[in-house]
Structures are given as C-alpha cells and as structure tokens.
Scaffold this motif. Sequence first.
Motif, PDB file in Angstrom:
ATOM      1  N   HIS A  28       0.846  -1.198   0.000  1.00  0.00           N
ATOM      2  CA  HIS A  28       0.000   0.000   0.000  1.00  0.00           C
ATOM      3  C   HIS A  28       0.888   1.258   0.000  1.00  0.00           C
ATOM      4  N   ASN A  56       0.523   4.072   1.321  1.00  0.00           N
ATOM      5  CA  ASN A  56       0.637   4.687   2.650  1.00  0.00           C
ATOM      6  C   ASN A  56       1.709   3.995   3.486  1.00  0.00           C
ATOM      7  N   HIS A  57       1.850   2.683   3.306  1.00  0.00           N
ATOM      8  CA  HIS A  57       2.876   1.954   4.043  1.00  0.00           C
ATOM      9  C   HIS A  57       4.259   2.339   3.516  1.00  0.00           C
ATOM     10  N   ASN A  87       5.340   0.748  15.295  1.00  0.00           N
ATOM     11  CA  ASN A  87       4.287   1.771  15.261  1.00  0.00           C
ATOM     12  C   ASN A  87       3.307   1.613  16.435  1.00  0.00           C
ATOM     13  N   ASP A 123     -11.700  -6.303  11.826  1.00  0.00           N
ATOM     14  CA  ASP A 123     -11.303  -4.902  11.923  1.00  0.00           C
ATOM     15  C   ASP A 123      -9.844  -4.730  11.490  1.00  0.00           C
ATOM     16  N   TYR A 124      -8.979  -5.654  11.943  1.00  0.00           N
ATOM     17  CA  TYR A 124      -7.560  -5.578  11.545  1.00  0.00           C
ATOM     18  C   TYR A 124      -7.441  -5.644  10.028  1.00  0.00           C
ATOM     19  N   ARG A 150      -8.361  -2.533   8.338  1.00  0.00           N
ATOM     20  CA  ARG A 150      -7.318  -1.505   8.437  1.00  0.00           C
ATOM     21  C   ARG A 150      -6.149  -1.807   7.498  1.00  0.00           C
ATOM     22  N   ALA A 209      -7.311  -0.703   4.159  1.00  0.00           N
ATOM     23  CA  ALA A 209      -7.382   0.758   4.069  1.00  0.00           C
ATOM     24  C   ALA A 209      -5.993   1.396   4.008  1.00  0.00           C
ATOM     25  N   ASP A 263      -3.811   1.721   6.537  1.00  0.00           N
ATOM     26  CA  ASP A 263      -3.487   2.511   7.723  1.00  0.00           C
ATOM     27  C   ASP A 263      -2.100   2.103   8.241  1.00  0.00           C
ATOM     28  N   PRO A 264      -1.108   2.987   8.213  1.00  0.00           N
ATOM     29  CA  PRO A 264       0.248   2.575   8.597  1.00  0.00           C
ATOM     30  C   PRO A 264       0.522   2.644  10.095  1.00  0.00           C
ATOM     31  N   ASP A 265      -0.419   3.088  10.889  1.00  0.00           N
ATOM     32  CA  ASP A 265      -0.215   3.149  12.341  1.00  0.00           C
ATOM     33  C   ASP A 265      -0.883   1.986  13.053  1.00  0.00           C
ATOM     34  N   ALA A 266      -1.896   1.406  12.406  1.00  0.00           N
ATOM     35  CA  ALA A 266      -2.780   0.496  13.124  1.00  0.00           C
ATOM     36  C   ALA A 266      -2.646  -0.958  12.687  1.00  0.00           C
TER      37      ALA A 266
END
Lengths: 333, 333
Positions: free
Chosen positions: A215, A217-218, A255, A278-279, A282, A285, A287-290
């Motif tokens: 991704h 974002n990553h 992170n 949920d993981y 994320r 999506a 999300d690089p923090d979660a």
Amino acid sequence: MCGLEWLPMLTTRLTARLGIRHPILSAPMAFAAGGALAAAVTHAGGLGLIGGGYGDAEWLGREFAAAGNARIGCGFITWSLAKNPSLLTQALSHAPAAIMLSFGDPRPHAHEIRAAGSALICQIQTLAHARDAIEAGADLIVAQGTEAGGHGADRAVLTLVPEVADCLARFAPDTLLVAAGGIADGRGLAAALALGADGVLMGSRFWAASEALTHPNHQKAALSTNGDGTVRQRATDIARGYDWPPAFTARVLNNRFVQDWEHRPDEHRAMAESLRADYQARVAAGDPDAVGVWVGEATGLIHDVIPAAAIIERTVAEAEAVIARLGSLRIAG
Amino acid sequence: MCGLEWLPMLTTRLTARLGIRHPILSAPMAFAAGGALAAAVTHAGGLGLIGGGYGDAEWLGREFAAAGNARIGCGFITWSLAKNPSLLTQALSHAPAAIMLSFGDPRPHAHEIRAAGSALICQIQTLAHARDAIEAGADLIVAQGTEAGGHGADRAVLTLVPEVADCLARFAPDTLLVAAGGIADGRGLAAALALGADGVLMGSRFWAASEALTHPNHQKAALSTNGDGTVRQRATDIARGYDWPPAFTARVLNNRFVQDWEHRPDEHRAMAESLRADYQARVAAGDPDAVGVWVGEATGLIHDVIPAAAIIERTVAEAEAVIARLGSLRIAG
C-alpha cells in the motif's frame, strides 16, 4: 562494445548458474511480491520471485499470470505449505525458474521441486538450518539476517554469511550462497560479496518499488522512518491468526499497533479473533499506524519509491563504484 | 620496497588520522583488554585500547603500566564513568592516543578529553546515539552492531554503518566512522569498508588473542561454539550487580548459567546478592558453563587463540585478497 552504452555488471557464480545478468533476487514477500514486481526484476536482469505466502491458489494463479512470460521463481512459507502441498504442484505447473522455501523443513518438498526442473532455494536463518538445506540438496542457500523485514530470526548477515560460506566450502562447494536482510543499495551488495555471498536477495528495497503490491501509505510511512524504527515482534501474527513456530519473529515498523499489543500477548490472543475483521479492514485501508508495516532495518537506506529496474541499475552501479573505491585502498607497503 | 618483505596494507582516512598502519582498533573490553593486549595491537600497526570498564583506579594504573610506552587508548562505560569521573582524569594523565566512551551521554566528558589532546571516540548503537556523538564533537564514531559480544543493542552493522555514514556525510564529514560487532576476519573488514566505514574495531577476535586477560577455559569454550550459540541477555548484569540502562543487553555464550537464570529475572534479582561471592569465585575459576562468557556472534569465525599481531596480519591479508577478488567480478557489459 559495438556502440552499446557501457553498463556496469558484476558477474558471479550466481549470475552464471541462474543465467541472469545481475546477482540480485527479489524476495518472495507474502502480499507484496506479485507477478508485476517479479517480472520487472527479471526483465531488469535479476530474478524475481512471487510470494506464495500462506497459500491462496487463486492469488497464485493470478500473479503467475500477471508475470506473463517472464522467467520467475516462487517462494513459500514452508510450515504453511506443508498444510497444503498442492500449492507447490500448482506453482511447479508454471515451470518456475526456482522455488524458494523458508521457515520449516525443506526436505519433504525437495524431490518434487528438483524433479520438475526448478532450482531449489532454501532460505535459512541459522547455521543449523544451513545443514538441513544442504541435506535437502539445495541449489542455493539464502542466508537471511535479523535485519530483514518480515519473518526471520536473530542472527545477523555479517557473521551468518561467512560462517555459512565456510560450511558450504567444506560440505557443499557447489551450493551457491545468497545474502538477505538489510541490503538495499550497492554498499550492501558489495559487502555481501565481500562476506562470501554469490549475490543478494533484497526484500524491503523491492517492497518499496513501484510495482510492489505494498500500500502506498505503508511505503510512505517507511520512507519517513530511519533504521532505529523497526522491531522484531509477534503481535502481527496474533492479529492475523497465523500460528508461526516460536523461533521466528517478524520485523515491522515499531508503530502504534505494535506498541499497543506486543507487551500483552496473552490478552491479545484472547481478543484477536474478535478484532480480526477490523484488523483486515485496516490493512485494506492502508493505515500505517494500526497494522503491521512489513519493512526491515534497511528502511533507513530507502528514500524513494521507484521502479524495480531503477533499483537494480542503481544498486549495481553503486556496488561497482564501491568495489573500485576499495581497490584504491590497497597499496603495497 | 628496498628489499623489505611485501606487506599488505589498506590505507584509509582512519590510518591517516590516527597515524597507524592498519585500520584496526581493538575493543576496550572490560576485564579482557589489558595493557599487554593493547600494546600488542599498537605494535602490530593497529590501535590498542585498554578497557576502563566499571572503574578501578588500581587496575587502570597497572594496565597502563603494562602497556609500557606503546601509544594506546582507553575506553570507558560512560554511565559508570559518570559516577567516578576522576578515572577519566587518571587515564588522561597517561596521554592516551584516544578515549572511547560508550553506553551513555558523552557530552559531559568531551571537553576534558579534547583539551587533553586525546582523540574522542564515541561508540554508538543507534542512529539517535550518532547524533549525540556528533554534538559531542567526536573525532571517531564507532557504530556497534548487535553482533558484538558484551554490551550492545539491537541494530546490525549491515544497516547501521551505511546509515551513520550517510548522516556523517551530511552533518559531520570530518568525523570518521569505524564499524564494530561481528568482525573477526578479512571478510568482515572488507565488508565494513564497503559499507562506508573507515576501519573496524574488533572485540571477540582479540578477546581470543594470546595477550587478552580472558580465561583460557572461556576461550576454549568459545572456540568450540558456532555463531548460533550466543545470545543477548541481562542475567550477567544481575549476577554481578551492575545497574545497566535497559536499552543495553549483553551478548554471551548461551550456556547453562544463562539458561538457568535469564527467564526468571525477578527471582534472580532477589537472590543475586547472596550468590555474588559464589559467582565471582566461578569467574575466577574460569568455569565456562556457570558464568557469562563474553564473546559475540563472531565466535563461529574464530578457530584459534593466537597473538594479536598474527590476527592483524591475517585480517589485513584476507581483506586484501577479498578486495582483489571483488575487483575481478567487475566487467563492462
């Protein structure tokens, strides 16, 4: 030669054995190394490997197709493959140049791979693993250091590679040696060759290639993190429900997700199933923090997302320059 | 030249800056690196450092005396030195070529060292430490990887050295860079130079030198252990009652002592004081199973106990040969 532009080359036993131009393989990173990346690496003169990962026949078929007619290899997580060995048969039906096995006993699969005419690459993390790989008849051993992103173990390239080289020189001189973990530029390639490797396998650097399935974002999060910012941990496996052997941990960015969960594995295990959807949302999506961000210590050496061909060209040119510089240090006293 | 035997040499910024023949320093290992070892390293063309360790004025005086008139350096554990800074003044009275500080903030001591005319060497384990060392005005930065024996941290040489090299090129181009951890032969020296270091600091290899203060039983145990057989742990500090900052662990042989205690630190802490005299007796007796054996991952590359001069000569000759071999890989395409 003959008006062609001068191109740097480093020829080793690896380039000769695999019939490739540059002694560079791309790591078969689960979820990141698809057919487009593998094909790009091969077209640029290396050998690209797609990541068979945890075994998904549909994904494997799609990514082999995406590689077109490029000569590529495929890698598997051995303990996972053992649960679904038909994936190996499927991969071999594409006549891959090589099959790479890592994280488990390669011996039960060695015969099928060699009988199909593919090279057997065994990735190892300890000297003890190297002995198993020799016993399996590996054509290539990839010695993976703790620097690597994703799953791995504790030994570092700087001692593991020369120690395995000494072992191979003694017991399996025709088995080639490839260094992996922490190599993202020409300095790393030159260092690996100095340590006795015949070439390198690069993961993180290609994880941040344009063609990777990573991704964006990553990739962006990794580019802004230095090498102090990664950590070996198990929270990502708990979150995803993968039952990894305890000898292996995974290096990711240190992170918020890791800091939230890594210190309380029992609680995490108890809650992970209910948190799984949920993981995965994320992950999707970006999300690089979660969630886990699967890059290694080399993240501090990676400053751009560029095509695989540019990575290979730059790495070889840098290694050439490093070797020329080293030559200039030698004087007779 | 002039009938002298041909001797291999590698000249770098480090050899020029320190006025030494070979780009090799010996680590100031507490309890192992005394004056005889440091002097032998210096006489062989490197720079030897004695290990100031946890601070013992009598030991320090004796070992400086044992070095005779050899031009040597001295290293300190910074957080320990901060408790007894008079040891630095004592060391500087011997006009050492260099003072090396590791494991703590070097800035409070930098002025005294530079004012005395000694080079300031700061050993660092992370990129963040490197910034502190630059701020302290270090003449040399030793980037120590997790491979190292004894105290250290988690980053590996393969990524730490080039990342620090990039940082120095940008912010402190006159500060030299030395690689440490896992380097025990010419392959490691050549690899370190490829990664951008100006030279190396070797610990374990000199720990197993004839002149080291290491107990022969410990050397023998290390020689029979491969690189899989070491581990980073804290049990040795608990046993000895040293209050190390939590960022640092110590790599030792993964022996019975470590396996007995490392998994139960609270219990160990509660009992350690009553066990201390017994632990020290076992250290003195040279029992390699029942105390810490302070060697790094390079133990698998060390196969003999030889004089420091032979170590240096062999390492440089090997590095020379490696660099010549690398040169032969380059061809114009």
